[in-house]
Design an enzyme around this catalytic site. Structure first.
Site, PDB file in Angstrom:
ATOM      1  N   ARG A 115      -8.682  54.271 -18.268  1.00  0.00           N
ATOM      2  CA  ARG A 115      -9.109  53.424 -17.319  1.00  0.00           C
ATOM      3  C   ARG A 115      -9.063  51.848 -17.559  1.00  0.00           C
ATOM      4  O   ARG A 115      -9.729  51.186 -16.869  1.00  0.00           O
ATOM      5  CB  ARG A 115     -10.470  53.839 -17.000  1.00  0.00           C
ATOM      6  CG  ARG A 115     -10.671  55.243 -16.517  1.00  0.00           C
ATOM      7  CD  ARG A 115     -12.104  55.773 -15.850  1.00  0.00           C
ATOM      8  NE  ARG A 115     -12.022  56.924 -15.298  1.00  0.00           N
ATOM      9  CZ  ARG A 115     -12.491  57.928 -16.063  1.00  0.00           C
ATOM     10  NH1 ARG A 115     -12.906  57.801 -17.301  1.00  0.00           N
ATOM     11  NH2 ARG A 115     -12.616  59.046 -15.553  1.00  0.00           N
ATOM     12  N   LYS A 137      -1.286  42.177 -10.514  1.00  0.00           N
ATOM     13  CA  LYS A 137      -0.771  43.049  -9.864  1.00  0.00           C
ATOM     14  C   LYS A 137       0.051  44.157 -10.795  1.00  0.00           C
ATOM     15  O   LYS A 137       0.921  43.256 -11.337  1.00  0.00           O
ATOM     16  CB  LYS A 137      -0.077  42.532  -8.595  1.00  0.00           C
ATOM     17  CG  LYS A 137      -0.906  42.394  -7.374  1.00  0.00           C
ATOM     18  CD  LYS A 137       0.066  42.071  -6.266  1.00  0.00           C
ATOM     19  CE  LYS A 137      -0.649  41.894  -4.902  1.00  0.00           C
ATOM     20  NZ  LYS A 137       0.325  41.680  -3.741  1.00  0.00           N
ATOM     21  N   ARG A 235      -4.942  35.875  -0.724  1.00  0.00           N
ATOM     22  CA  ARG A 235      -3.569  36.288  -1.442  1.00  0.00           C
ATOM     23  C   ARG A 235      -2.609  36.804  -0.608  1.00  0.00           C
ATOM     24  O   ARG A 235      -1.599  36.814  -1.402  1.00  0.00           O
ATOM     25  CB  ARG A 235      -4.291  37.440  -2.916  1.00  0.00           C
ATOM     26  CG  ARG A 235      -3.111  37.676  -3.861  1.00  0.00           C
ATOM     27  CD  ARG A 235      -3.537  38.527  -4.951  1.00  0.00           C
ATOM     28  NE  ARG A 235      -2.194  38.712  -5.904  1.00  0.00           N
ATOM     29  CZ  ARG A 235      -2.769  39.144  -7.200  1.00  0.00           C
ATOM     30  NH1 ARG A 235      -3.733  39.119  -7.573  1.00  0.00           N
ATOM     31  NH2 ARG A 235      -1.421  39.168  -7.806  1.00  0.00           N
ATOM     32  N   ASN A 239       2.627  36.831  -0.232  1.00  0.00           N
ATOM     33  CA  ASN A 239       3.728  37.976   0.279  1.00  0.00           C
ATOM     34  C   ASN A 239       4.554  37.116   1.157  1.00  0.00           C
ATOM     35  O   ASN A 239       5.439  37.855   1.916  1.00  0.00           O
ATOM     36  CB  ASN A 239       2.893  39.155   0.749  1.00  0.00           C
ATOM     37  CG  ASN A 239       2.180  39.998  -0.168  1.00  0.00           C
ATOM     38  OD1 ASN A 239       2.963  40.322  -1.298  1.00  0.00           O
ATOM     39  ND2 ASN A 239       1.002  40.276   0.039  1.00  0.00           N
ATOM     40  N   HIS A 246      10.705  43.440   0.989  1.00  0.00           N
ATOM     41  CA  HIS A 246      10.679  44.815   0.449  1.00  0.00           C
ATOM     42  C   HIS A 246      11.410  45.999   1.312  1.00  0.00           C
ATOM     43  O   HIS A 246      11.775  47.104   0.524  1.00  0.00           O
ATOM     44  CB  HIS A 246       9.011  45.153   0.581  1.00  0.00           C
ATOM     45  CG  HIS A 246       8.259  44.411  -0.755  1.00  0.00           C
ATOM     46  ND1 HIS A 246       7.083  44.522  -0.695  1.00  0.00           N
ATOM     47  CD2 HIS A 246       9.060  43.836  -1.692  1.00  0.00           C
ATOM     48  CE1 HIS A 246       6.964  43.755  -1.743  1.00  0.00           C
ATOM     49  NE2 HIS A 246       7.988  43.478  -2.660  1.00  0.00           N
ATOM     50  N   HIS A 258      15.577  41.495  -6.085  1.00  0.00           N
ATOM     51  CA  HIS A 258      14.391  41.206  -5.402  1.00  0.00           C
ATOM     52  C   HIS A 258      14.367  39.840  -4.763  1.00  0.00           C
ATOM     53  O   HIS A 258      13.909  39.535  -3.645  1.00  0.00           O
ATOM     54  CB  HIS A 258      13.230  41.212  -6.398  1.00  0.00           C
ATOM     55  CG  HIS A 258      11.765  41.032  -5.740  1.00  0.00           C
ATOM     56  ND1 HIS A 258      11.295  41.606  -4.821  1.00  0.00           N
ATOM     57  CD2 HIS A 258      10.860  39.961  -6.068  1.00  0.00           C
ATOM     58  CE1 HIS A 258      10.079  41.131  -4.446  1.00  0.00           C
ATOM     59  NE2 HIS A 258       9.869  39.825  -5.004  1.00  0.00           N
TER      60      HIS A 258
END
Length: 354
Positions: A115, A137, A235, A239, A246, A258
């Site tokens: 964890r 991330k 945040r 993107n 994507h 990418h």
């Protein structure tokens, strides 16, 4: 050397040769370290492993496939097995050495083992330095989409060794510029000015503004992430260009770089904002000018809209059946566009394919 603090939680070091300092930043009490590197960077991975062993840490190097082939549940499970066989505990550490795919994978493995165990990231690509390795991330891909399985797990430290950029093929370096240019459009227009001042130099790791471009892009991400780690609001602006980008990656089965996909995605977002009446044509044109000047693509092939739309509808930013995009009202003024009409979506696609 430049050091960027991410909310006071960890530092991003930007310096030539700093990858040799991994043993200094892993932290006290670490007995074991797993160094994850792509097969193509075995020499660097083993060098970092040797430096950890020299400092008294029981270190193991494990190679993974290159590029997106590394970001699978099968590869993650293999790494979990290595951690289990060698008795890794919560005070031990995972070190990610490689491009964004490896830092995503290493971070995910660290986030999920017991964890959560510490991770130190050593990005070796421009894309990894200014985007993937910073911000916490982590994730792996599935057949249904990119990064749909993941966790937020901030690293203990990030070491951006500028010397490593000299080994990159030009195409990979230029692809990484897309994320820097993105930071310019959403927050820091000085980035756009620096690129426009000498686009050819911006596309080289030995360019006069390399350190400043890297540092400015990292500061943009660090400032945003420190305010919104788990992408609950602010945040999402990071993107920008990624919804369509994507989708391109998915329909092309991750064969396209990418950064190239994101470059096209930014043009799509700009055209969509124009179609929705929130962005002027001058800023749309500036997208094409800046991206084209460094050799990034700005157009896409026609006839693939059904596949692309289906992929976009699986985007993480969506709510229910409503598509959500990050767009601009002006340079450095990002906003959310929720529920664009089918006509607006198709108009933007036609403009990108023109």
């Amino acid at each position: 050397m430049s050091v960027v603090s991410v909310g006071g939680d960890y530092d991003v070091v930007i310096e030539a040769g700093c990858s040799a300092r991994v043993a200094e930043v892993v932290g006290d009490g670490v007995q074991r370290a797993l160094v994850v590197h792509p097969d193509s960077m075995r020499s660097l991975g083993e060098r970092i492993t040797a430096s950890l062993r020299d400092s008294g840490i029981e270190a193991y190097a494990v190679g993974v496939p290159d590029a997106e082939d590394a970001k699978t549940a099968v590869v993650a499970a293999d790494l979990w097995s290595v951690l289990g066989r060698h008795g890794f505990t919560r005070t031990d550490v995972v070190v990610g050495v490689g491009g964004g795919t490896v830092t995503d994978l290493a971070g995910f493995v660290a986030a999920t083992w017991l964890r959560g165990v510490p991770v130190v990231q050593v990005p070796t690509t421009l894309l990894g330095m200014v985007d993937a390795a910073v911000g916490g991330k982590t994730g792996i891909n599935t057949a249904e989409g990119k990064n749909l399985v993941g966790s937020f797990h901030p690293p203990r430290a990030v070491l951006c060794d500028l010397d490593l950029l000299s080994t990159l093929p030009r195409e990979d370096y230029v692809a990484g510029l897309a994320e820097i240019i993105k930071a310019g459009f959403i927050v820091d227009p000085v980035i756009l000015d620096l690129v426009a001042e000498d686009p050819e130099a911006a596309g080289r790791p030995d360019g006069p503004h390399t350190l400043e471009l890297v540092e400015r892009a990292i500061r943009v991400k660090a400032d945003v992430v420190s305010q919104d780690l788990k992408e609950s609001s602010l945040r999402e602006i990071l993107n920008y260009g990624h919804t369509f980008g994507h989708a391109i990656e998915q329909v092309e089965q991750y064969r396209r770089r990418h950064g190239e996909a994101v470059a096209i995605g930014m043009v799509y977002a700009a055209e969509l904002a124009a179609a929705a009446g929130v962005l002027g044509r001058d800023v749309v044109d500036r997208h094409r000018e800046v991206l084209t000047s460094v050799g990034l693509p700005t157009s896409y092939e026609p006839g693939r809209w059904p596949e692309l739309e289906a992929a976009m509808r699986r985007d993480k930013k969506n709510r229910g059946s409503m598509l959500r995009f990050v767009v601009l009202e002006e340079v450095a003024q990002p906003v959310r566009l929720e529920g664009p009409t089918d006509d607006q979506l198709r108009t933007a696609y036609a403009a990108v394919c023109a």
